[in-house]
Design a protein around this motif. Structure first.
Motif, PDB file in Angstrom:
ATOM      1  N   LEU A 112      -1.208   0.930  -7.897  1.00 46.28           N
ATOM      2  CA  LEU A 112      -1.426   1.692  -9.259  1.00 46.28           C
ATOM      3  C   LEU A 112      -2.883   1.931  -9.432  1.00 46.28           C
ATOM      4  N   LEU A 113      -3.824   1.361  -8.802  1.00 44.65           N
ATOM      5  CA  LEU A 113      -5.096   1.313  -9.209  1.00 44.65           C
ATOM      6  C   LEU A 113      -5.649   2.874  -9.708  1.00 44.65           C
ATOM      7  N   ASP A 114      -5.395   3.632  -8.552  1.00 43.71           N
ATOM      8  CA  ASP A 114      -5.834   5.239  -8.755  1.00 43.71           C
ATOM      9  C   ASP A 114      -5.020   6.129  -9.765  1.00 43.71           C
ATOM     10  N   THR A 115      -3.873   5.402 -10.005  1.00 47.51           N
ATOM     11  CA  THR A 115      -2.877   6.200 -10.703  1.00 47.51           C
ATOM     12  C   THR A 115      -3.364   6.729 -12.017  1.00 47.51           C
ATOM     13  N   PRO A 116      -4.106   6.273 -12.850  1.00 47.08           N
ATOM     14  CA  PRO A 116      -4.580   6.670 -14.201  1.00 47.08           C
ATOM     15  C   PRO A 116      -5.145   8.047 -14.133  1.00 47.08           C
ATOM     16  N   LYS A 117      -6.211   8.034 -12.902  1.00 49.71           N
ATOM     17  CA  LYS A 117      -6.741   9.104 -12.611  1.00 49.71           C
ATOM     18  C   LYS A 117      -6.049  10.536 -12.153  1.00 49.71           C
ATOM     19  N   ARG A 118      -4.932  10.055 -11.208  1.00 52.64           N
ATOM     20  CA  ARG A 118      -4.263  11.148 -10.727  1.00 52.64           C
ATOM     21  C   ARG A 118      -3.416  11.427 -11.830  1.00 52.64           C
ATOM     22  N   VAL A 119      -2.950  10.733 -12.694  1.00 54.47           N
ATOM     23  CA  VAL A 119      -1.760  11.020 -13.794  1.00 54.47           C
ATOM     24  C   VAL A 119      -2.899  12.067 -14.813  1.00 54.47           C
ATOM     25  N   ALA A 120      -3.920  11.590 -15.255  1.00 49.14           N
ATOM     26  CA  ALA A 120      -4.779  12.306 -16.187  1.00 49.14           C
ATOM     27  C   ALA A 120      -5.163  13.925 -15.467  1.00 49.14           C
ATOM     28  N   ARG A 121      -5.326  13.895 -14.233  1.00 51.29           N
ATOM     29  CA  ARG A 121      -5.680  15.200 -13.650  1.00 51.29           C
ATOM     30  C   ARG A 121      -4.325  16.078 -13.376  1.00 51.29           C
ATOM     31  N   ALA A 122      -3.176  15.358 -13.212  1.00 52.15           N
ATOM     32  CA  ALA A 122      -1.981  16.029 -12.989  1.00 52.15           C
ATOM     33  C   ALA A 122      -1.705  16.796 -14.626  1.00 52.15           C
ATOM     34  N   TRP A 123      -2.008  15.969 -15.306  1.00 50.71           N
ATOM     35  CA  TRP A 123      -1.744  16.846 -16.864  1.00 50.71           C
ATOM     36  C   TRP A 123      -2.463  17.846 -17.313  1.00 50.71           C
ATOM     37  N   LYS A 124      -3.737  17.577 -16.678  1.00 49.39           N
ATOM     38  CA  LYS A 124      -4.874  18.877 -17.033  1.00 49.39           C
ATOM     39  C   LYS A 124      -4.222  20.011 -16.414  1.00 49.39           C
ATOM     40  N   GLU A 125      -3.395  19.829 -15.142  1.00 45.63           N
ATOM     41  CA  GLU A 125      -2.986  20.983 -14.458  1.00 45.63           C
ATOM     42  C   GLU A 125      -1.689  21.581 -14.895  1.00 45.63           C
ATOM     43  N   TYR A 126      -0.718  20.382 -15.560  1.00 47.33           N
ATOM     44  CA  TYR A 126       0.400  21.063 -16.186  1.00 47.33           C
ATOM     45  C   TYR A 126       0.010  21.551 -17.474  1.00 47.33           C
ATOM     46  N   CYS A 127      -1.175  21.248 -18.033  1.00 49.86           N
ATOM     47  CA  CYS A 127      -1.331  22.075 -19.327  1.00 49.86           C
ATOM     48  C   CYS A 127      -2.679  22.979 -19.327  1.00 49.86           C
ATOM     49  N   GLN A 128      -2.586  23.577 -18.075  1.00 59.15           N
ATOM     50  CA  GLN A 128      -3.813  24.673 -17.881  1.00 59.15           C
ATOM     51  C   GLN A 128      -3.920  25.773 -18.608  1.00 59.15           C
ATOM     52  N   GLY A 129      -2.587  26.039 -19.180  1.00 61.93           N
ATOM     53  CA  GLY A 129      -2.397  27.318 -19.854  1.00 61.93           C
ATOM     54  C   GLY A 129      -3.385  27.148 -21.323  1.00 61.93           C
ATOM     55  N   TYR A 130      -3.707  26.055 -21.614  1.00 67.10           N
ATOM     56  CA  TYR A 130      -4.391  25.798 -22.928  1.00 67.10           C
ATOM     57  C   TYR A 130      -6.024  26.529 -22.636  1.00 67.10           C
ATOM     58  N   GLY A 131      -6.196  26.490 -21.397  1.00 68.80           N
ATOM     59  CA  GLY A 131      -7.661  26.975 -21.301  1.00 68.80           C
ATOM     60  C   GLY A 131      -7.314  28.668 -20.889  1.00 68.80           C
ATOM     61  N   GLU A 132      -6.449  29.293 -21.113  1.00 69.81           N
ATOM     62  CA  GLU A 132      -6.395  30.488 -20.806  1.00 69.81           C
ATOM     63  C   GLU A 132      -5.878  31.487 -21.917  1.00 69.81           C
ATOM     64  N   ASP A 133      -6.476  32.841 -21.975  1.00 66.99           N
ATOM     65  CA  ASP A 133      -5.831  33.767 -23.032  1.00 66.99           C
ATOM     66  C   ASP A 133      -4.620  34.567 -22.232  1.00 66.99           C
ATOM     67  N   PRO A 134      -3.755  34.368 -22.356  1.00 62.02           N
ATOM     68  CA  PRO A 134      -2.400  34.969 -21.802  1.00 62.02           C
ATOM     69  C   PRO A 134      -2.742  36.505 -21.818  1.00 62.02           C
ATOM     70  N   SER A 135      -3.062  37.078 -22.961  1.00 63.99           N
ATOM     71  CA  SER A 135      -3.082  38.664 -22.850  1.00 63.99           C
ATOM     72  C   SER A 135      -4.164  39.130 -22.084  1.00 63.99           C
TER      73      SER A 135
END
Ligand SMILES: Nc1nc2c(ncn2[C@@H]2O[C@H](COP(=O)(O)OP(=O)(O)OP(=O)(O)O)[C@@H](O)[C@H]2O)c(=O)[nH]1
Ligand SMILES: [Zn+2]
Length: 205
Positions: free
Chosen positions: A45-68
């Protein structure tokens, strides 16, 4: 020193082409692991916090996008085509804002052009830009429809989304196989019965 250690860690991440993850974010995930009943200090589980954090950045990539922005390039020359354009079975993933559990489904997006069309991939890009955020299915459905309506000013827009919610399958009521269907119809598809029937039947509903 703890600070130097952090610094080295950030350098290592950068060298591997990975975004460094702030300490407080990693600590939050360690807290969640502990809360779930496991030991964040164990090897696996040592590297898991970083992996999870980056995974969430990816799941939530839409916040950095202007859909229109995906609909900015429009084509006027459509060879006199003035019937509906439909994209169906577009798979997407999102996460519910209540449990942050996965929402997995498919969308159908249609519009009836007035003067302009867009490249069809752009409709899927708009969907993903909204899906990659914390969502409820109703809002996702209407945001996609409204974005296309505002950007293209077509005669009509129809969006139908069918999805399964992880918060209903893996926890809570634990009822797998339930599909939630939401629809948002605007313009002709809302007002004209024949258009509505046509678009819904082409979508398979
Ligand atoms: N309308 C809607 N509800 C959703 C969506 N995703 C999840 N939910 C529901 O949101 C509700 C949140 O209800 P709460 O009672 O606050 O949370 P809960 O105690 O975890 O509810 P249960 O899931 O029934 O255990 C649940 O009924 C979920 O099924 C969505 O996209 N739209
Ligand atoms: Zn949920």
């Amino acid at each position: 020193m703890a600070h130097d250690h952090l610094h080295d860690e950030d350098d290592d991440d950068l060298a591997r082409g990975k975004e460094p993850v702030p300490h407080d974010v990693q600590e939050a995930i360690r807290t969640l692991i502990r809360w779930s009943g496991d030991d964040p200090a164990r090897e696996g589980l040592l590297d898991t916090p970083k992996r999870v954090a980056r995974a969430w950045k990816e799941y939530c990539q839409g916040y950095g996008e202007d859909p229109s922005a995906h609909l900015a390039r429009q084509f006027e020359e459509v060879g006199g085509y003035n019937e509906l354009v439909l994209l169906k079975d577009i798979p997407f993933q999102s996460h519910c804002e209540h449990h942050m559990a996965p929402i997995v489904g498919k969308a159908a997006i249609a519009y009836l052009p007035r003067h302009k069309v867009v490249g069809i991939s752009k409709l899927a890009r708009v969907l993903h830009a909204y899906a990659r955020r914390l969502q409820i299915q109703e809002r996702l459905t209407s945001e996609v429809a409204q974005c296309i309506w505002d950007a293209l000013k077509p005669h009509g827009v129809a969006v139908v989304i069918e999805a399964q919610h992880g918060c209903m399958t893996g926890r809570g009521v634990r009822t797998p196989g339930v599909g939630m269907v939401t629809s948002r119809l605007i313009g002709t598809f809302l007002e004209d019965n024949r258009s509505r029937k046509e678009v819904l039947s082409l979508m398979g509903y």
